[in-house]
Motif scaffolding. Structure first.
Motif, short mmCIF file in Angstrom:
data_model
loop_
_atom_site.label_atom_id
_atom_site.label_comp_id
_atom_site.label_asym_id
_atom_site.label_seq_id
_atom_site.Cartn_x
_atom_site.Cartn_y
_atom_site.Cartn_z
N ARG A 167 0.84 -1.27 0.06
CA ARG A 167 -0.11 0.02 0.07
C ARG A 167 0.85 1.20 -0.05
O ARG A 167 0.66 2.35 -0.87
N GLN A 168 1.90 1.23 0.77
CA GLN A 168 2.71 2.34 1.15
C GLN A 168 3.64 2.70 -0.45
O GLN A 168 3.76 3.82 -1.03
N LEU A 169 3.99 1.49 -0.91
CA LEU A 169 4.79 1.64 -2.36
C LEU A 169 3.95 2.05 -3.34
O LEU A 169 4.13 3.03 -4.04
N ARG A 170 2.60 1.52 -3.40
CA ARG A 170 1.59 2.13 -4.34
C ARG A 170 1.57 3.65 -4.29
O ARG A 170 1.42 4.40 -5.43
N ALA A 171 1.31 4.20 -2.98
CA ALA A 171 1.10 5.51 -2.58
C ALA A 171 2.21 6.33 -3.16
O ALA A 171 2.12 7.41 -3.91
N ASP A 172 3.56 5.85 -3.01
CA ASP A 172 4.71 6.62 -3.61
C ASP A 172 4.68 6.64 -4.92
O ASP A 172 5.02 7.41 -5.55
N LEU A 173 4.29 5.40 -5.71
CA LEU A 173 4.40 5.50 -7.10
C LEU A 173 3.39 6.20 -7.69
O LEU A 173 3.39 6.79 -8.75
N ARG A 174 2.12 6.68 -7.30
CA ARG A 174 1.06 7.41 -7.57
C ARG A 174 1.76 8.88 -7.85
O ARG A 174 1.21 9.46 -8.72
N GLY A 175 2.83 9.36 -6.96
CA GLY A 175 3.35 10.55 -7.29
C GLY A 175 4.33 10.52 -8.34
O GLY A 175 4.88 11.54 -8.52
N ARG A 176 4.93 9.59 -8.86
CA ARG A 176 5.69 9.37 -9.79
C ARG A 176 5.48 8.81 -11.35
O ARG A 176 6.03 9.16 -12.15
N LEU A 177 4.36 8.16 -11.15
CA LEU A 177 3.68 7.29 -12.60
C LEU A 177 2.40 8.02 -12.69
O LEU A 177 1.69 8.48 -11.90
N ASP A 178 2.07 7.69 -14.06
CA ASP A 178 0.88 7.77 -14.32
C ASP A 178 0.06 6.48 -13.69
O ASP A 178 0.17 5.41 -13.70
N GLY A 179 -1.31 6.92 -13.68
CA GLY A 179 -2.22 6.02 -13.02
C GLY A 179 -2.20 4.46 -13.95
O GLY A 179 -2.37 3.57 -13.06
N ILE A 180 -2.06 4.49 -15.09
CA ILE A 180 -2.16 3.35 -15.90
C ILE A 180 -0.75 2.64 -15.66
O ILE A 180 -0.67 1.44 -15.87
N GLU A 181 0.21 3.24 -15.18
CA GLU A 181 1.51 2.60 -14.88
C GLU A 181 1.67 1.91 -13.47
O GLU A 181 2.89 1.24 -13.38
N ILE A 182 0.80 2.22 -12.84
CA ILE A 182 1.01 1.69 -11.30
C ILE A 182 0.36 0.15 -11.22
O ILE A 182 -0.59 -0.15 -11.76
N PRO A 183 1.30 -0.86 -10.68
CA PRO A 183 0.85 -2.16 -10.65
C PRO A 183 -0.34 -2.15 -9.94
O PRO A 183 -0.58 -1.45 -8.92
N ARG A 184 -1.28 -3.26 -10.61
CA ARG A 184 -2.40 -3.58 -9.84
C ARG A 184 -2.30 -4.49 -8.81
O ARG A 184 -2.82 -4.36 -7.65
N ARG A 185 -1.32 -5.29 -8.81
CA ARG A 185 -0.84 -6.05 -7.64
C ARG A 185 0.79 -5.87 -7.39
O ARG A 185 1.47 -5.96 -8.24
N ILE A 186 1.08 -6.02 -6.24
CA ILE A 186 2.54 -5.87 -5.75
C ILE A 186 2.50 -6.91 -4.70
O ILE A 186 1.92 -6.99 -3.76
N LEU A 187 3.51 -7.76 -4.99
CA LEU A 187 3.74 -8.90 -4.04
C LEU A 187 5.20 -8.62 -3.47
O LEU A 187 6.34 -8.62 -4.35
N MET A 188 5.52 -8.66 -2.06
CA MET A 188 6.83 -8.42 -1.41
C MET A 188 7.26 -9.96 -1.44
O MET A 188 6.69 -10.83 -0.94
N VAL A 189 8.56 -10.07 -1.84
CA VAL A 189 9.10 -11.48 -1.79
C VAL A 189 10.61 -11.14 -1.15
O VAL A 189 11.11 -10.05 -1.08
N GLU A 190 11.11 -12.31 -0.70
CA GLU A 190 12.44 -12.32 -0.22
C GLU A 190 13.47 -12.20 -1.26
O GLU A 190 14.60 -11.73 -0.92
N GLU A 191 13.42 -12.75 -2.28
CA GLU A 191 14.25 -12.81 -3.62
C GLU A 191 13.51 -13.22 -4.85
O GLU A 191 12.21 -13.85 -4.72
N LEU A 192 14.11 -12.87 -5.95
CA LEU A 192 13.26 -13.21 -6.98
C LEU A 192 14.08 -14.42 -7.78
O LEU A 192 15.09 -14.58 -7.53
#
Length: 68
Positions: free
Chosen positions: A16-41
């Motif tokens: 939620r915090q990450l999405r809020a930060d991205l709203r100030g930097r990206l257009d709405g269409i560019e903000i991920p619908r889902r954000i999954l926090m992981v330990e590693e990729l």
């Protein structure tokens, strides 16, 4: 757009915090619908990030939520 994020630091941001930060930097269409926090990729032996393996992270997360 979905995003798997490796969070670093003592107090990583929540999705939620990450999405809020991205709203100030990206257009709405560019903000991920889902954000999954992981330990590693997931990476191949050569260090590549296979798309199917990342998609599987979301599938595994969804299955775990259903089993709760």
């Amino acid at each position: 757009i979905w995003a798997a994020v490796v969070a670093c630091g003592d107090q990583p941001p929540s999705p939620r915090q990450l999405r809020a930060d991205l709203r100030g930097r990206l257009d709405g269409i560019e903000i991920p619908r889902r954000i999954l926090m992981v330990e590693e990729l997931p990476r191949t032996a050569s260090g590549k990030l296979p798309g199917k393996a990342v998609a599987n992270l979301f599938d595994e997360h969804d299955r775990a939520r259903v089993q709760l």
